[in-house]
Design a protein around this motif. Structure first.
Motif, PDB file in Angstrom:
ATOM      1  N   THR A   6       0.843  -1.182   0.000  1.00 54.23           N
ATOM      2  CA  THR A   6       0.000   0.000   0.000  1.00 54.23           C
ATOM      3  C   THR A   6       0.887   1.243   0.000  1.00 54.23           C
ATOM      4  O   THR A   6       2.116   1.151   0.163  1.00 54.23           O
ATOM      5  N   LYS A   7       0.276   2.383  -0.147  1.00 54.65           N
ATOM      6  CA  LYS A   7       1.007   3.656  -0.161  1.00 54.65           C
ATOM      7  C   LYS A   7       1.826   3.841   1.116  1.00 54.65           C
ATOM      8  O   LYS A   7       2.930   4.392   1.085  1.00 54.65           O
ATOM      9  N   ASP A   8       1.284   3.356   2.251  1.00 54.96           N
ATOM     10  CA  ASP A   8       1.980   3.520   3.523  1.00 54.96           C
ATOM     11  C   ASP A   8       2.747   2.266   3.962  1.00 54.96           C
ATOM     12  O   ASP A   8       3.096   2.111   5.130  1.00 54.96           O
ATOM     13  N   GLY A   9       3.008   1.371   3.008  1.00 52.11           N
ATOM     14  CA  GLY A   9       3.944   0.278   3.273  1.00 52.11           C
ATOM     15  C   GLY A   9       3.390  -0.970   3.919  1.00 52.11           C
ATOM     16  O   GLY A   9       4.151  -1.803   4.409  1.00 52.11           O
ATOM     17  N   GLU A  10       2.078  -1.177   3.880  1.00 48.86           N
ATOM     18  CA  GLU A  10       1.485  -2.416   4.411  1.00 48.86           C
ATOM     19  C   GLU A  10       1.398  -3.443   3.288  1.00 48.86           C
ATOM     20  O   GLU A  10       1.111  -3.109   2.142  1.00 48.86           O
ATOM     21  N   LEU A  11       1.658  -4.708   3.624  1.00 51.21           N
ATOM     22  CA  LEU A  11       1.532  -5.785   2.648  1.00 51.21           C
ATOM     23  C   LEU A  11       0.098  -6.284   2.638  1.00 51.21           C
ATOM     24  O   LEU A  11      -0.410  -6.738   3.667  1.00 51.21           O
ATOM     25  N   VAL A  12      -0.542  -6.223   1.477  1.00 53.04           N
ATOM     26  CA  VAL A  12      -1.896  -6.737   1.347  1.00 53.04           C
ATOM     27  C   VAL A  12      -1.946  -7.803   0.265  1.00 53.04           C
ATOM     28  O   VAL A  12      -1.119  -7.827  -0.644  1.00 53.04           O
ATOM     29  N   VAL A  13      -2.922  -8.680   0.391  1.00 59.54           N
ATOM     30  CA  VAL A  13      -3.143  -9.722  -0.609  1.00 59.54           C
ATOM     31  C   VAL A  13      -4.288  -9.264  -1.495  1.00 59.54           C
ATOM     32  O   VAL A  13      -5.437  -9.157  -1.056  1.00 59.54           O
ATOM     33  N   PHE A  14      -3.949  -8.974  -2.751  1.00 57.39           N
ATOM     34  CA  PHE A  14      -4.931  -8.462  -3.703  1.00 57.39           C
ATOM     35  C   PHE A  14      -4.393  -8.693  -5.098  1.00 57.39           C
ATOM     36  O   PHE A  14      -3.241  -8.379  -5.387  1.00 57.39           O
ATOM     37  N   HIS A  15      -5.213  -9.227  -5.991  1.00 55.84           N
ATOM     38  CA  HIS A  15      -4.744  -9.606  -7.312  1.00 55.84           C
ATOM     39  C   HIS A  15      -4.509  -8.428  -8.251  1.00 55.84           C
ATOM     40  O   HIS A  15      -3.453  -8.289  -8.850  1.00 55.84           O
ATOM     41  N   ASP A  16      -5.505  -7.582  -8.418  1.00 60.01           N
ATOM     42  CA  ASP A  16      -5.433  -6.513  -9.417  1.00 60.01           C
ATOM     43  C   ASP A  16      -4.561  -5.357  -8.930  1.00 60.01           C
ATOM     44  O   ASP A  16      -4.445  -5.113  -7.729  1.00 60.01           O
ATOM     45  N   ASN A  17      -4.008  -4.615  -9.888  1.00 58.47           N
ATOM     46  CA  ASN A  17      -3.253  -3.414  -9.525  1.00 58.47           C
ATOM     47  C   ASN A  17      -4.185  -2.291  -9.081  1.00 58.47           C
ATOM     48  O   ASN A  17      -3.783  -1.407  -8.332  1.00 58.47           O
ATOM     49  N   THR A  18      -5.436  -2.322  -9.576  1.00 56.14           N
ATOM     50  CA  THR A  18      -6.424  -1.333  -9.165  1.00 56.14           C
ATOM     51  C   THR A  18      -7.551  -2.033  -8.403  1.00 56.14           C
ATOM     52  O   THR A  18      -7.763  -3.243  -8.558  1.00 56.14           O
ATOM     53  N   VAL A  19      -8.288  -1.249  -7.628  1.00 54.45           N
ATOM     54  CA  VAL A  19      -9.392  -1.807  -6.846  1.00 54.45           C
ATOM     55  C   VAL A  19     -10.706  -1.794  -7.627  1.00 54.45           C
ATOM     56  O   VAL A  19     -11.717  -2.310  -7.151  1.00 54.45           O
TER      57      VAL A  19
END
Length: 198
Positions: A6-19
């Motif tokens: 994320t913008k603030d450096g959290e690791l998230v699990v998400f496939h697409d580059n956009t939401v």
């Protein structure tokens, strides 16, 4: 599963580059804060975008993980963060990315991990012939990654860069996405490891 920052450096699990596709909101994951992403619901459900840590705790070694590192630029800041969590993870996993710089960097932090290079003809898929897309489509930087395996789009199994890379690195070949019994049989006949659905 796909991991990105994320913008603030959290690791998230998400496939697409956009939401856009699955949340009804708009924007790139990398341009949004973790707090902003947590307000979004997935595909009309009450589910939210999980952190990588939450997914690892949920899976807890019950099944092997195929962890894809997302990154469309030279930023490799997610690599040490991913490595920190995987170093303490008790289950089997391997790591892959379309970005050879991320493959190279994750191997620095996880030298014993099995790491692979993903491939598709990016110019064809994105309908854009940018310098970066041309380089990725030619697998020109694979020498940096030195992948343990190559995983390629089923449309590209006979592409010249795939043939060269699999021979040069003597890398096992994974093919995605296999969707029919006939495609599965073909993959086995060709000595490929199929990544499948349905």
């Amino acid at each position: 599963l796909d991991v990105q920052l994320t913008k603030d450096g959290e690791l998230v699990v998400f496939h697409d580059n956009t939401v856009d596709r699955v949340t009804g909101a708009t924007g790139k994951v990398k341009d949004m804060t973790f707090a902003e992403l947590r307000t979004l619901k997935l595909s009309g459900t009450e589910d939210i975008i999980p952190t990588f840590r939450e997914v690892l705790e949920l899976v807890d070694g019950k099944v092997p993980l195929l962890v894809e590192l997302k990154g469309e630029d030279l930023n490799s800041a997610l690599c040490p963060k991913v490595a920190e969590l995987l170093q303490n993870y008790q289950g089997p996993y391997c790591v892959e990315s379309f970005n050879p710089l991320l493959v190279k960097n994750i191997k620095k932090y996880l030298p014993h991990a099995y790491c692979g290079q993903l491939y598709t003809n990016v110019c064809r898929d994105k309908k854009k012939y940018s310098p970066l897309n041309l380089i990725l489509s030619a697998m020109a930087f694979n020498f940096l990654a030195k992948p343990d395996f190559i995983a390629y789009n089923i449309k590209d199994r006979k592409a010249f860069p795939v043939l060269v890379a699999t021979k040069l690195y003597k890398a096992p070949r994974f093919v995605w996405t296999v969707k029919t019994e006939e495609e599965l049989e073909t993959a086995h006949r060709l000595g490929e490891h199929p990544i499948f659905e349905n």
